[in-house]
Design a protein around this motif. Structure first.
Motif, PDB file in Angstrom:
ATOM      1  N   LEU A  11       0.847  -1.198   0.000  1.00  0.00           N
ATOM      2  CA  LEU A  11       0.000   0.000   0.000  1.00  0.00           C
ATOM      3  C   LEU A  11       0.882   1.248   0.000  1.00  0.00           C
ATOM      4  O   LEU A  11       1.816   1.365   0.796  1.00  0.00           O
ATOM      5  N   LYS A  12       0.615   2.180  -0.884  1.00  0.00           N
ATOM      6  CA  LYS A  12       1.456   3.377  -0.997  1.00  0.00           C
ATOM      7  C   LYS A  12       1.266   4.330   0.171  1.00  0.00           C
ATOM      8  O   LYS A  12       2.182   5.084   0.543  1.00  0.00           O
ATOM      9  N   GLU A  13       0.080   4.302   0.746  1.00  0.00           N
ATOM     10  CA  GLU A  13      -0.249   5.246   1.817  1.00  0.00           C
ATOM     11  C   GLU A  13      -1.085   4.548   2.874  1.00  0.00           C
ATOM     12  O   GLU A  13      -1.956   3.735   2.567  1.00  0.00           O
ATOM     13  N   LEU A  14      -0.801   4.857   4.137  1.00  0.00           N
ATOM     14  CA  LEU A  14      -1.557   4.300   5.262  1.00  0.00           C
ATOM     15  C   LEU A  14      -2.144   5.450   6.079  1.00  0.00           C
ATOM     16  O   LEU A  14      -1.543   6.521   6.188  1.00  0.00           O
ATOM     17  N   LYS A  15      -3.306   5.199   6.668  1.00  0.00           N
ATOM     18  CA  LYS A  15      -3.920   6.196   7.538  1.00  0.00           C
ATOM     19  C   LYS A  15      -4.229   5.589   8.896  1.00  0.00           C
ATOM     20  O   LYS A  15      -4.557   4.407   8.999  1.00  0.00           O
TER      21      LYS A  15
END
Length: 430
Positions: A340-344
């Motif tokens: 995943l390129k981005e995590l929140k």
């Protein structure tokens, strides 16, 4: 040194508790279930072989380890019999390893019927129960009319108690729910007597046995079912389970004093899932949610239901840390985030224009909470099957470190796959 540890879910269940209990049981003398029923499912994967447990503690597969079902568990004798037979067919000596409390309430077929018709009657407002009769069985316990395991040893007393219980519930089914379902006293009674032949030799004073182990410096694992946010008092009521799922329940559900507990390990998925209805601020309805569900194999062990998926919620997790006095975290399914390129991560809620740092107890208010996110860079390096912390990607280190700092609790274990030994051990629990 920790001798007596509680392992429980810090979210809405399905965090991977069974695997962790099974892994740690190598160093334990006993494993204990202390609440819930066969609505809880624990999946173990050992050398590629999958074992699904519902009532029996995850330590049952270990030689030399005693498994106990404490008085806080409601027991379906039909479900227990099926589960025992599945293990016996695989050569697991269940009768040598498993004991249960005479104070366990029994889940009867009529409880299942009530659960089913009640959910149907609620329509769109249904709780989302597993329809296993757990709630109605706990209701009878609190109303002091439950059939308990110990009653099986007293046939005359059993039949009299059973008549009162069936008369009440048959009346409710017929006159309130307009159901054609009715349960015969003699048939139900004979089924219980048949189960008694198998069950009674396994009955013991669980509290006394556990305290004997404690006095002899043995090591005990208390295995929680469901998750903290499904607790009947502290969860998203009414969309919760029917038992207390928190660490304090060990005292009431197993007869083991709270001061004897040395550590509480919160099993925490690196994202969040839940099954059934109820508030869920970080739920995702996009391709990321689909990715988490598919790669994480997010389907219920007991029901097969697809789980709702979303980003990690540290606001809800903070509540779990505090009410359980969690001393360390085991992060599970880190490998699901690979690629995943981005995590929140949710660090606060917004409710009516104000920032909120604890989940509201009222589900309607909770439903209106909007997540406030902190964003992290993801990683492309594969973490699956990794066992060394230093070899995890820097972005994973940053993600884990933030969780520790935000919650002020250390991450001692990181699970990197479903197998028993696919773990990064940062610090030994025992």
């Amino acid at each position: 040194m920790n001798h007596n540890i509680v392992i429980l879910g810090s979210q809405w269940g399905d965090e991977g508790k069974g695997k962790v209990v099974d892994f740690l049981t190598d160093k334990a003398d006993a494993v204990v279930r202390f609440q819930g029923g066969h609505n809880a499912g624990h999946t173990l994967v050992i050398k590629g072989e999958v074992t699904k447990l519902r009532l029996i503690p995850s330590g049952i597969l270990h030689e030399g380890v005693q498994s106990f079902i404490g008085n806080g568990v409601v027991v379906s004798l039909d479900a227990l019999s099926i589960e025992m037979n599945e293990l016996l067919e695989r050569g697991v000596p269940v009768f040598e390893r498993l004991s249960l409390s005479e104070a366990c309430p029994v889940v009867l077929p009529i409880h299942v019927a009530i659960d089913e018709v009640r959910e149907e009657a609620l329509g769109d407002q249904k709780i989302g129960t597993t329809k296993r009769g757990i709630g109605p069985a706990y209701e009878d316990k609190i109303a002091r009319r439950a059939i308990r395991i110990g009653d099986l040893a007293h046939p005359e007393k059993l039949k009299a108690k059973l008549k009162v219980l069936l008369d009440l519930h048959n009346f409710t089914l017929k006159n309130y729910y307009r159901s054609h379902l009715q349960f015969d006293l003699e048939e139900t009674y004979l089924k219980l007597l048949n189960h008694a032949k198998t069950i009674l030799p396994m009955v013991c004073d669980v509290s006394a046995k556990l305290n004997d182990i404690r006095k002899n410096k043995g090591k005990i694992i208390f295995e929680g079912a469901q998750g903290t946010l499904l607790d009947i008092d502290h969860g998203t009521y009414p969309f919760v389970t029917s038992s207390n799922t928190i660490s304090g329940t060990v005292a009431s559900g197993a007869g083991f004093g709270p001061c004897y507990i040395d550590a509480v390990v919160g099993i925490t998925k690196v994202y969040t899932t839940r099954v059934g209805s109820g508030a869920y601020p970080t739920e995702l309805f996009d391709e990321i949610g689909e990715h988490l569900g598919k790669k994480g194999c997010e389907f219920g062990t007991v029901t097969g239901r697809k789980r709702r998926t979303g980003w990690l919620d540290l606001v809800a997790l903070r509540r779990a840390i505090e009410i359980n006095s969690i001393t360390s975290i085991c992060l599970t399914k880190l490998d699901v985030l690979d690629g995943l390129k981005e995590l929140k991560v949710c660090v606060a809620y917004e409710l009516d224009g104000k920032e909120v740092h604890y989940p509201p107890y009222d589900n309607a208010d909770y439903m209106r909470c909007k997540p406030v996110y902190k964003t992290f860079i993801g990683w492309s390096q594969e973490t699956f099957n990794q066992t060394e912390y230093e070899k995890l990607p820097k972005a994973a280190h940053d993600y884990i470190s933030f969780i520790e700092e935000f919650l002020d609790v250390p991450v001692d274990i990181i699970s990197t796959g479903p197998e028993r030994n696919q773990n990064v051990i940062v610090k030994s629990i025992f």
